[in-house]
Design an enzyme around this catalytic site. Structure first.
Site: not given
Ligand code: FAD
Length: 282
Positions: A5, A36, A39, A95, A97, A136
């Site tokens: 990455e 990456t 955000a 999603r 942060d 998470h």
């Molecule tokens: P989600 O899958 O939407 O989950 C977020 C939270 O919401 C979780 O607690 C989940 O349980 C909850 N949730 C999901 N659906 C629902 C629902 N329907 N109702 C209620 N709660 C729900 N960040 C960046 O800014 N840029 C990047 O390039 C980046 N790359 C990443 C790569 C990896 C491999 C990882 C692990 C993280 C990365 N991140 C990046 C960080 C990520 O954006 C954050 O961790 C963010 O807070 C969560 O993103 P997610 O896509 O996992 O969210």
């Protein structure tokens, strides 16, 4: 197989040095490289130019990250259109942060699963998503987090990459639980070679990542000596990867953080292992 990455520059003046670092990593011929996404989308064009440079000029498949929390539908669709123009076929749908103080803001996308649906509708992308072996940070329980993960996969996620972890047993437990929950897509464990002790303690506190005592001892002993910390961090990551491969994992993603020397050392440490680990299910 191993993938790496990298992240795009935050400012224009850093573009050339970041591009050079990503090219040096591409020369190691990893299975793919992920790039990456800021955000807020600030460096979105750099994500695409770096991802396409790796693919077009070095023949390394690229995976472009895309976040949605600070975007409207139009911005997301415009970015997907650009991805197609750049010939990028793989996207990690995230999603992002939620910016501080904006927890209650009405937004176009609240969760990554909504972005996954949008991309799926757009068509012709291989879509990945993130997952969290320790849950998470926002989740009340791991059970709830896994239920939402299942929704994300059902929306069209074809593979998952994990958040970093420093104890492989956490990953094995997580894999067992998500398979039980009916999540059958490939999961690529993410491994972070730690080269800066103070930084990792801060990141782990924020993300709730568990630091095993064995690892803490390393940071305590070598954290103030950058060269020693780098050597120890690479050795620890190498050991984690070997254990993963030995236990049937076939693909590992390394958070190489634009550091070609770290990526190269890890490749070198695994030179006789990676070739024997090609193919098979994840
Ligand atoms: P989600 O899958 O939407 O989950 C977020 C939270 O919401 C979780 O607690 C989940 O349980 C909850 N949730 C999901 N659906 C629902 C629902 N329907 N109702 C209620 N709660 C729900 N960040 C960046 O800014 N840029 C990047 O390039 C980046 N790359 C990443 C790569 C990896 C491999 C990882 C692990 C993280 C990365 N991140 C990046 C960080 C990520 O954006 C954050 O961790 C963010 O807070 C969560 O993103 P997610 O896509 O996992 O969210």
């Amino acid at each position: 197989m191993l993938s790496f990455e990298v992240f795009p520059p935050k400012t224009d003046d850093k573009y050339d040095s970041v591009k050079h670092a990503t090219e040096e990593i591409a020369k190691l011929r990893p299975a793919y490289m992920s790039v990456t996404y800021g955000a807020g989308g600030g460096t979105s064009d750099y994500t695409l130019s770096i991802a396409s440079n790796i693919k077009d000029n070095y023949g390394v498949p690229s995976l472009a990250h895309l976040t949605c929390v600070s975007s409207d539908t139009e911005t997301v669709r415009a970015q997907l259109t650009k991805m197609k123009e750049f010939g990028i076929e793989n996207v990690l749908a995230l999603r992002g942060d939620i910016p501080e103080g904006e927890e209650n803001t009405v937004r176009a996308y609240s969760y990554a699963s909504e972005l996954v649906r949008e991309i799926k509708e757009f068509g012709d992308f291989c879509i990945g998503g993130a997952c969290y072996p320790e849950g998470h940070v926002e989740s009340q329980s791991q059970k709830e987090d896994i239920l939402h993960l299942r929704e994300k996969v059902d929306a069209g996620c074809e593979f998952l990459t994990t958040q970093m972890f420093f104890d492989n047993n956490i990953l094995y437990n997580f894999l067992y639980k998500i398979r039980e929950a009916g999540i059958t897509v490939p999961v690529v464990p993410g491994i972070m070679p730690v080269t800066n002790g103070a930084q990792i303690e801060r990141i782990c506190k924020l993300s709730g990542t568990y630091l095993p005592q064995r690892f803490k001892q390393i940071v305590d002993r070598f954290g103030s000596d950058p060269d020693a910390m780098k050597q120890a961090g690479i050795a620890y990551a190498t050991e984690q990867i070997i254990d993963l491969f030995a236990n049937g994992v076939n693909a590992v993603h390394v958070y190489s953080m634009n550091k070609p020397d770290v990526a190269e050392k890890i490749m070198e440490n695994l030179s006789c292992i990676i070739g024997k680990n090609e193919g098979g299910a994840l």
